[in-house]
Design a protein around this motif. Sequence first.
Motif: not given
Length: 145
Positions: A41, A74-75, A77, A124, A130, A134-136
């Motif tokens: 990221g 690591h989140n 979806r 999740h 997200l 992919g950034s939160v």
Amino acid sequence: MEQRITLITLGVSDLARSKAFYEALGWRGQEVAETVFFQAGGLGFVLWGRDELARDCGLEPTPPGGFGGIALAHNVRSEAEVDALLAVVEQAGGTVTKPAAVNAIGFYSSAFTDPDGYAWEVAHNPGFPLAEDGSVTIPDFGDLG
């Protein structure tokens, strides 16, 4: 100091083993001068020899082992992505330390360690959306703080 992190470096005992583990998870890195760099990221994720990293930080090397007081996260979806990633982690040589389940605050999460024992959470959590890249986004907790 600006509120950002640019690199996370893990001191590893076997660079080739650690590189192979993260590559088995689908990461692609570049090895340069006995260091592996991954673009993750908006930040860099680096693997480097444990003793070399300690010395570079002005510290005495210590033996690996035990919980180091930090967990990476690591989140994903969906809950299905959590389960799928855990299967890949185990095939790659990681250890699932907490099976996937809905946790006490209501989202689906699990944990594993990499070959050097670094802890990772895989989750999740719809409350931490997200972006496509992919950034939160950390939510506004308002009056909860």
